[in-house]
Design an enzyme around this catalytic site. Sequence first.
Site, mmCIF file in Angstrom:
data_model
loop_
_atom_site.group_PDB
_atom_site.id
_atom_site.type_symbol
_atom_site.label_atom_id
_atom_site.label_comp_id
_atom_site.label_asym_id
_atom_site.label_seq_id
_atom_site.Cartn_x
_atom_site.Cartn_y
_atom_site.Cartn_z
ATOM 1 N N CYS A 65 0.871 -1.177 0.000
ATOM 2 C CA CYS A 65 0.000 0.000 0.000
ATOM 3 C C CYS A 65 0.902 1.220 0.000
ATOM 4 O O CYS A 65 2.037 1.156 0.451
ATOM 5 C CB CYS A 65 -0.875 0.040 1.248
ATOM 6 S SG CYS A 65 -1.970 -1.364 1.429
ATOM 7 N N GLU A 114 -9.042 7.019 3.016
ATOM 8 C CA GLU A 114 -8.428 7.030 1.691
ATOM 9 C C GLU A 114 -9.405 6.665 0.583
ATOM 10 O O GLU A 114 -10.288 5.833 0.766
ATOM 11 C CB GLU A 114 -7.276 6.022 1.635
ATOM 12 C CG GLU A 114 -6.143 6.334 2.580
ATOM 13 C CD GLU A 114 -5.026 5.309 2.547
ATOM 14 O OE1 GLU A 114 -3.909 5.692 2.915
ATOM 15 O OE2 GLU A 114 -5.262 4.136 2.172
#
Length: 194
Positions: A65, A114
């Site tokens: 990520c 996010e």
Amino acid sequence: MEQVVLLNDSGQAIGVTDKATVHHLDTPLHLAFSCYVFNGRGQLLLTQRAHEKRTWPGVWTNTCCGHPAPQEAMPEAITRRLGEELGLTVRDLTLVLPRFRYRAVMGNGVVENEICPVFAAFTDDEPAPNREEVAGTAWADWSGFSAEVLAGTTDISPWCRQQVAELVELGANPAEWPAADPADLPDAAVIAAG
């Protein structure tokens, strides 16, 4: 200093901020990515986040990520992070979930917030983890891993749990997951990919 792209609810860039200051009790929405890397046997490379990470330290998650830098193309950001964190090169990098979004709160109140497009890729490499980023790695059979995640019988990051629920809808074989249309990326990512 590494920067992240701040977003509005429509996925448009509204500014940048230092990554070191973005995660707190009221984390603003920002642009990220997740990548699931598989080997030739169809196994997923799982990673354990370094114990020094600000968000979800020591937690197992998908392969990689990260956050694209302002104006950095998503594929370049993913390739950069895979090299920095795991020493991996990949092929067939494919956008699979262009508009994945999540918000999660740690036990101490720190928030992750996010819009995080999800990609899949394949590698012939074995990982060489950067211990400042990754505490451990493991290859896992996708069908068994995804079944455990859906059953709630394995500890995994909150974003990975939500992503797996959507990824299994794409089909049982990750090599056959359909590519999503890049036009479906949030505007900030499309601009970065230009």
